[in-house]
Design a protein around this motif. Structure first.
Motif, PDB file in Angstrom:
ATOM      1  N   GLY A  43       0.826  -1.203   0.000  1.00  0.00           N
ATOM      2  CA  GLY A  43       0.000   0.000   0.000  1.00  0.00           C
ATOM      3  C   GLY A  43       0.860   1.252   0.000  1.00  0.00           C
ATOM      4  O   GLY A  43       1.970   1.260   0.534  1.00  0.00           O
ATOM      5  N   ILE A  44       0.359   2.300  -0.629  1.00  0.00           N
ATOM      6  CA  ILE A  44       1.051   3.589  -0.651  1.00  0.00           C
ATOM      7  C   ILE A  44       0.478   4.402   0.506  1.00  0.00           C
ATOM      8  O   ILE A  44      -0.547   5.067   0.368  1.00  0.00           O
ATOM      9  CB  ILE A  44       0.857   4.302  -2.004  1.00  0.00           C
ATOM     10  N   TYR A  45       1.121   4.285   1.656  1.00  0.00           N
ATOM     11  CA  TYR A  45       0.600   4.830   2.904  1.00  0.00           C
ATOM     12  C   TYR A  45       0.981   6.299   3.078  1.00  0.00           C
ATOM     13  O   TYR A  45       2.101   6.701   2.784  1.00  0.00           O
ATOM     14  CB  TYR A  45       1.147   4.030   4.090  1.00  0.00           C
ATOM     15  N   SER A  46       0.017   7.070   3.559  1.00  0.00           N
ATOM     16  CA  SER A  46       0.292   8.456   3.944  1.00  0.00           C
ATOM     17  C   SER A  46      -0.567   8.792   5.152  1.00  0.00           C
ATOM     18  O   SER A  46      -1.553   8.099   5.438  1.00  0.00           O
ATOM     19  CB  SER A  46       0.021   9.422   2.792  1.00  0.00           C
ATOM     20  N   LYS A  47      -0.164   9.829   5.883  1.00  0.00           N
ATOM     21  CA  LYS A  47      -0.902  10.225   7.081  1.00  0.00           C
ATOM     22  C   LYS A  47      -0.705  11.702   7.335  1.00  0.00           C
ATOM     23  O   LYS A  47       0.214  12.319   6.812  1.00  0.00           O
ATOM     24  CB  LYS A  47      -0.436   9.424   8.292  1.00  0.00           C
ATOM     25  N   GLY A  48      -1.559  12.237   8.162  1.00  0.00           N
ATOM     26  CA  GLY A  48      -1.418  13.612   8.617  1.00  0.00           C
ATOM     27  C   GLY A  48      -0.752  13.598   9.978  1.00  0.00           C
ATOM     28  O   GLY A  48      -0.077  12.639  10.359  1.00  0.00           O
ATOM     29  N   ASN A  49      -0.967  14.663  10.731  1.00  0.00           N
ATOM     30  CA  ASN A  49      -0.451  14.712  12.091  1.00  0.00           C
ATOM     31  C   ASN A  49      -1.168  13.677  12.941  1.00  0.00           C
ATOM     32  O   ASN A  49      -2.336  13.378  12.718  1.00  0.00           O
ATOM     33  CB  ASN A  49      -0.665  16.102  12.696  1.00  0.00           C
ATOM     34  N   ASP A  50      -0.463  13.122  13.911  1.00  0.00           N
ATOM     35  CA  ASP A  50      -1.064  12.131  14.789  1.00  0.00           C
ATOM     36  C   ASP A  50      -2.361  12.640  15.401  1.00  0.00           C
ATOM     37  O   ASP A  50      -2.456  13.805  15.806  1.00  0.00           O
ATOM     38  CB  ASP A  50      -0.090  11.740  15.908  1.00  0.00           C
ATOM     39  N   PHE A  51      -3.324  11.752  15.451  1.00  0.00           N
ATOM     40  CA  PHE A  51      -4.626  11.987  16.069  1.00  0.00           C
ATOM     41  C   PHE A  51      -5.370  13.175  15.454  1.00  0.00           C
ATOM     42  O   PHE A  51      -6.134  13.863  16.118  1.00  0.00           O
ATOM     43  CB  PHE A  51      -4.483  12.150  17.590  1.00  0.00           C
TER      44      PHE A  51
END
Length: 124
Positions: free
Chosen positions: A108-116
């Motif tokens: 998977g091409i994973y991305s995220k923002g700031n935690d929580f």
């Protein structure tokens, strides 16, 4: 909610989309390798219907395969509860696997923002 159907009474072909609710950490045990959920999600994958999931609900996708038998998340933009968030709540050794790492391991091409914080990924 009183009129909700049990999953074994639902015909996936009668629906256009499925939304996997998070339910905290429970999906890590309840969603993964669940034959009823796998049947439902496989229908949506095979028919290229909309699948939406939130937080740990994304864990259901580790069991999904495309029409060629390849891991469904491979090459797909995806997000979920992050490894750093799991560590932040002290659950990294409690869960059967760390979701971000598992999704990345599966391609998977994973991305995220700031935690929580709120963060959304749409794959088309």
């Amino acid at each position: 909610m009183n009129a909700s159907l049990r999953l074994d009474k639902v015909n996936p072909s009668e629906y256009d989309l499925v939304y996997f609710l998070p339910g905290g950490h429970d999906p890590m045990w309840d969603f993964v390798s669940n034959p009823l959920l796998n049947n439902t999600q496989q229908h949506f994958v095979q028919e290229e219907k909309v699948i939406a999931a939130l937080c740990h609900g994304v864990s259901v996708l580790v069991d999904a395969f495309d029409t060629d038998g390849n891991v469904f998340v491979k090459g797909k933009k995806i997000t979920s509860f992050a490894d750093s968030e799991e560590i932040g709540v002290g659950a990294e050794k409690l869960v059967p696997f760390i979701l971000e790492s598992k999704l990345t391991e599966l391609g998977g091409i994973y991305s995220k923002g700031n935690d929580f914080s709120s963060y959304t990924v749409v794959y088309e």
